[in-house]
Write a protein that holds these residues in place. Structure first.
Motif, PDB file in Angstrom:
ATOM      1  N   LEU A  30       0.850  -1.176   0.000  1.00 19.17           N
ATOM      2  CA  LEU A  30       0.000   0.000   0.000  1.00 19.17           C
ATOM      3  C   LEU A  30       0.892   1.234   0.000  1.00 19.17           C
ATOM      4  O   LEU A  30       1.985   1.225   0.571  1.00 19.17           O
ATOM      5  N   SER A  31       0.435   2.293  -0.639  1.00 17.98           N
ATOM      6  CA  SER A  31       1.208   3.534  -0.625  1.00 17.98           C
ATOM      7  C   SER A  31       1.090   4.194   0.740  1.00 17.98           C
ATOM      8  O   SER A  31       0.226   3.832   1.558  1.00 17.98           O
ATOM      9  N   ASN A  32       1.925   5.177   0.989  1.00 18.35           N
ATOM     10  CA  ASN A  32       1.838   5.907   2.250  1.00 18.35           C
ATOM     11  C   ASN A  32       0.485   6.582   2.422  1.00 18.35           C
ATOM     12  O   ASN A  32      -0.020   6.718   3.537  1.00 18.35           O
ATOM     13  N   TYR A  73      -7.414  -6.251 -15.865  1.00 17.23           N
ATOM     14  CA  TYR A  73      -6.803  -4.925 -15.768  1.00 17.23           C
ATOM     15  C   TYR A  73      -6.708  -4.473 -14.309  1.00 17.23           C
ATOM     16  O   TYR A  73      -5.720  -3.859 -13.902  1.00 17.23           O
ATOM     17  N   TYR A  74      -7.741  -4.774 -13.534  1.00 15.83           N
ATOM     18  CA  TYR A  74      -7.817  -4.343 -12.135  1.00 15.83           C
ATOM     19  C   TYR A  74      -7.525  -5.531 -11.214  1.00 15.83           C
ATOM     20  O   TYR A  74      -8.281  -5.849 -10.303  1.00 15.83           O
ATOM     21  N   TYR A  75      -6.393  -6.194 -11.466  1.00 13.86           N
ATOM     22  CA  TYR A  75      -6.071  -7.429 -10.757  1.00 13.86           C
ATOM     23  C   TYR A  75      -5.984  -7.276  -9.238  1.00 13.86           C
ATOM     24  O   TYR A  75      -6.280  -8.234  -8.516  1.00 13.86           O
ATOM     25  N   PRO A  76      -5.603  -6.103  -8.674  1.00 16.24           N
ATOM     26  CA  PRO A  76      -5.592  -6.020  -7.204  1.00 16.24           C
ATOM     27  C   PRO A  76      -6.964  -6.225  -6.571  1.00 16.24           C
ATOM     28  O   PRO A  76      -7.049  -6.637  -5.414  1.00 16.24           O
ATOM     29  N   LEU A  77      -8.036  -5.943  -7.322  1.00 20.62           N
ATOM     30  CA  LEU A  77      -9.376  -6.106  -6.770  1.00 20.62           C
ATOM     31  C   LEU A  77      -9.737  -7.579  -6.559  1.00 20.62           C
ATOM     32  O   LEU A  77     -10.699  -7.898  -5.868  1.00 20.62           O
ATOM     33  N   ALA A  78      -8.969  -8.463  -7.172  1.00 18.51           N
ATOM     34  CA  ALA A  78      -9.201  -9.897  -6.990  1.00 18.51           C
ATOM     35  C   ALA A  78      -8.322 -10.465  -5.884  1.00 18.51           C
ATOM     36  O   ALA A  78      -8.288 -11.677  -5.683  1.00 18.51           O
ATOM     37  N   GLY A  79      -7.625  -9.594  -5.150  1.00 20.62           N
ATOM     38  CA  GLY A  79      -6.710 -10.039  -4.116  1.00 20.62           C
ATOM     39  C   GLY A  79      -7.280  -9.914  -2.723  1.00 20.62           C
ATOM     40  O   GLY A  79      -8.497  -9.840  -2.518  1.00 20.62           O
ATOM     41  N   GLU A  80      -6.377  -9.888  -1.736  1.00 21.76           N
ATOM     42  CA  GLU A  80      -6.756  -9.856  -0.330  1.00 21.76           C
ATOM     43  C   GLU A  80      -5.798  -8.949   0.433  1.00 21.76           C
ATOM     44  O   GLU A  80      -4.607  -8.889   0.121  1.00 21.76           O
ATOM     45  N   VAL A  81      -6.307  -8.259   1.434  1.00 22.52           N
ATOM     46  CA  VAL A  81      -5.464  -7.451   2.307  1.00 22.52           C
ATOM     47  C   VAL A  81      -5.015  -8.320   3.479  1.00 22.52           C
ATOM     48  O   VAL A  81      -5.841  -8.948   4.145  1.00 22.52           O
ATOM     49  N   VAL A  82      -3.719  -8.360   3.703  1.00 25.08           N
ATOM     50  CA  VAL A  82      -3.153  -9.131   4.811  1.00 25.08           C
ATOM     51  C   VAL A  82      -2.233  -8.221   5.618  1.00 25.08           C
ATOM     52  O   VAL A  82      -1.856  -7.136   5.170  1.00 25.08           O
ATOM     53  N   THR A  83      -1.879  -8.653   6.792  1.00 26.80           N
ATOM     54  CA  THR A  83      -0.974  -7.891   7.644  1.00 26.80           C
ATOM     55  C   THR A  83       0.442  -8.430   7.486  1.00 26.80           C
ATOM     56  O   THR A  83       0.670  -9.643   7.613  1.00 26.80           O
ATOM     57  N   ASN A  84       1.394  -7.535   7.199  1.00 24.16           N
ATOM     58  CA  ASN A  84       2.770  -7.984   7.004  1.00 24.16           C
ATOM     59  C   ASN A  84       3.524  -8.056   8.334  1.00 24.16           C
ATOM     60  O   ASN A  84       2.948  -7.841   9.404  1.00 24.16           O
ATOM     61  N   SER A  85       4.811  -8.343   8.267  1.00 19.13           N
ATOM     62  CA  SER A  85       5.600  -8.578   9.477  1.00 19.13           C
ATOM     63  C   SER A  85       5.755  -7.337  10.340  1.00 19.13           C
ATOM     64  O   SER A  85       6.049  -7.443  11.536  1.00 19.13           O
ATOM     65  N   GLU A  90      -1.062  -4.969   3.699  1.00 22.11           N
ATOM     66  CA  GLU A  90      -0.416  -5.119   2.394  1.00 22.11           C
ATOM     67  C   GLU A  90      -1.362  -5.916   1.503  1.00 22.11           C
ATOM     68  O   GLU A  90      -2.182  -6.703   1.989  1.00 22.11           O
ATOM     69  N   LEU A  91      -1.256  -5.718   0.208  1.00 17.96           N
ATOM     70  CA  LEU A  91      -2.179  -6.369  -0.722  1.00 17.96           C
ATOM     71  C   LEU A  91      -1.518  -7.602  -1.334  1.00 17.96           C
ATOM     72  O   LEU A  91      -0.452  -7.513  -1.957  1.00 17.96           O
ATOM     73  N   PHE A  92      -2.146  -8.737  -1.120  1.00 11.22           N
ATOM     74  CA  PHE A  92      -1.697  -9.989  -1.720  1.00 11.22           C
ATOM     75  C   PHE A  92      -2.529 -10.223  -2.973  1.00 11.22           C
ATOM     76  O   PHE A  92      -3.724 -10.517  -2.894  1.00 11.22           O
ATOM     77  N   CYS A  93      -1.903 -10.066  -4.133  1.00 12.26           N
ATOM     78  CA  CYS A  93      -2.601 -10.266  -5.406  1.00 12.26           C
ATOM     79  C   CYS A  93      -2.631 -11.766  -5.682  1.00 12.26           C
ATOM     80  O   CYS A  93      -1.734 -12.332  -6.317  1.00 12.26           O
ATOM     81  N   ARG A 155      -9.042   1.153   1.838  1.00 11.07           N
ATOM     82  CA  ARG A 155      -7.589   1.180   1.895  1.00 11.07           C
ATOM     83  C   ARG A 155      -6.963   0.922   0.531  1.00 11.07           C
ATOM     84  O   ARG A 155      -5.796   1.269   0.294  1.00 11.07           O
ATOM     85  N   ILE A 156      -7.729   0.318  -0.368  1.00  9.45           N
ATOM     86  CA  ILE A 156      -7.214  -0.041  -1.691  1.00  9.45           C
ATOM     87  C   ILE A 156      -7.478   1.049  -2.715  1.00  9.45           C
ATOM     88  O   ILE A 156      -6.744   1.201  -3.692  1.00  9.45           O
ATOM     89  N   GLY A 157      -8.524   1.827  -2.524  1.00  5.04           N
ATOM     90  CA  GLY A 157      -8.824   2.857  -3.507  1.00  5.04           C
ATOM     91  C   GLY A 157      -9.837   3.852  -2.991  1.00  5.04           C
ATOM     92  O   GLY A 157     -10.608   3.561  -2.071  1.00  5.04           O
TER      93      GLY A 157
END
Length: 459
Positions: A30-32, A73-85, A90-93, A155-157
């Protein structure tokens, strides 16, 4: 099965629509500016009047086929938001896909009470996102009309991003328009912090704070419930507001004029003690889109998918807002907006988030203090909502609105263009019930509850 105002919505099918051409699994940070957004979903719903040329199953089939192509085209929308370390989202595509709900409602379009979307829309015609980033629902009505709704992880858009997706999805669904007019950009490098960072501008510290330094937003906790309403405001009234808000040869925009009018009205309600207690300060924020400010000749910024938002705000004594003319209030709106409409502000905001990571930041307008009194609300801008372009092949919408009962203790207002295209506005408001009642009684000619007579007679 859920029931609404005199009608029942029955879910007939739930399935996952995956991208037609899946991408290799990968991580997209994700961006700042995304990291400034709390974990909230916002929704949009679009109504189509009895498209007699197509049956409900054929329309749903077209929506699903086009969605599978749009997700390429909008592949992030098919993903999932997860928590990183580090504890950040963060977005898991993952190519998981999008939950697609098919439903039917035993009600006709003109019987839907859009003035009160909390009862008509929430949990009935708008999907509750349970997995992933995006959820979609298509609901067939008794009269043959159709409601298409989406719920998106904020958080994604932002709304600009949602608009891009809706237009692309609709373009793909049209039989004679196989390609999309604009390709989304997911280049996070467009919002990388500077080296060295610069966070000295006072506007950054006035407008934002680390979550650890402030009481968190009281999501879901209010002394009085906030409720949602949809009004239509005519172009004539908007023009009058603009004329009263402009002075000394300076013409204010419609949004600035309407925001000033709303700020003044909220102050009048606070002065009248509509909730049983007189308030001393009224605060208003206005959402600013930074894409044009950050473009700097880079065309990718115009198609950037993500959050590029800032929320400058102002706080004034209630008595002052009540007593001063609208032109003075509009000038104060202009003054605090000036802090958040520059390239330096947005570059500095990116740097500010970087300096505080992994501690999340939050817009101060959302966070009240126990020693502060007064109403707080945010005005966004849905004027670029592309109502006429969301045509899936069976005609233009007769009604469309965002729906964002976000659960905080600050209000939210979203003006949108009328689907008629005549300069009138539809205005979604999520405010305290007493405040909305005050506004309706004080200015009934301005804040007109939405009724279907307004649009159906013109289509």
């Amino acid at each position: 099965m859920v029931s609404g105002e005199g009608f029942i919505v029955s879910v007939s099918k739930v399935e996952v629509v995956a991208p037609e051409l899946p991408m290799q699994e990968h991580w997209l940070p994700l961006s700042n500016l995304d990291l400034l957004i709390p974990p909230l979903d916002f929704s949009v719903f679009i109504c189509y009047k009895n498209p007699s040329s197509m049956s409900f199953p054929s329309m749903v089939g077209s929506l699903k086929n086009a969605l599978a192509q749009a997700l390429v085209y909008y592949y992030p929308l098919a993903g999932e938001v997860v928590t990183n370390s580090t504890g950040e989202p963060e977005l898991f595509c993952s190519n998981r896909g999008v939950d697609f709900v098919e439903a039917v409602a035993d009600v006709e379009l003109h019987r839907l009470n859009m003035y009160n979307p909390d009862d008509t829309i929430e949990g009935k015609l708008v999907p509750k996102k349970k997995h992933g980033v995006l959820a979609v629902q298509a609901t067939g009505l008794k009269c043959g009309s159709l409601v298409v709704a989406c719920a998106l992880d904020h958080r994604i858009g932002d709304a600009y991003s949602a608009n891009m997706f809706l237009v692309s999805w609709a373009e793909i669904a049209q039989p004679n328009k196989p390609i999309i007019s604009a390709h989304p950009c997911f280049r996070r490098s467009l919002l990388f912090p500077r080296r060295p960072p610069s966070i000295d501008h006072p506007s950054l510290h006035d407008m934002y704070a680390p979550m650890a330094a402030l009481p968190p937003p009281k999501f879901g906790v209010q002394s009085e419930p906030l409720i949602s309403r949809i009004y239509y405001v005519t172009s004539d009234h908007l023009n009058r507001m603009q004329a009263l808000a402009s002075s000394n040869g300076v013409k204010r925009t419609r949004l600035q004029s309407f925001s000033a009018f709303l700020w003044k009205t909220v102050a009048e309600a606070a002065a009248a003690g509509v909730d049983g207690q007189r308030k001393v300060v009224a605060k208003m924020g206005v959402v600013v889109d930074g894409r044009k400010r950050l473009s700097n000749g880079d065309k990718n910024m115009g198609s950037y998918f993500g959050n590029v938002l800032s929320i400058p705000y102002g706080g004034k004594q209630v008595e002052e807002l009540v007593e001063k003319p609208l032109s003075w209030v509009a000038e104060k709106v202009h003054e605090f907006l000036e802090m958040g409409v520059t390239e330096e502000h947005f570059l500095g905001l990116v740097d500010w988030v970087e300096a505080h990571r992994p501690v999340p930041g939050v817009a101060r307008i959302y966070c009240g203090h126990e020693n502060e009194e007064g109403p707080r609300f945010v005005v966004s801008s849905g004027q670029r909502f592309p109502v006429s372009k969301v045509d899936f092949g069976w005609g233009k919408p007769v009604f469309a609105s965002y729906h964002f009962p976000w659960g905080g203790d600050a209000g939210y207002v979203m003006p949108m263009p009328s689907p008629i295209g005549n300069g009138d506005w539809l205005v979604y408001m999520h405010l305290f019930e007493g405040l909305l009642s005050f506004m309706e009684s004080k200015d009934p000619q301005v804040f007109k509850p939405f009724s279907w007579d307004y649009v159906l007679s013109r289509h």
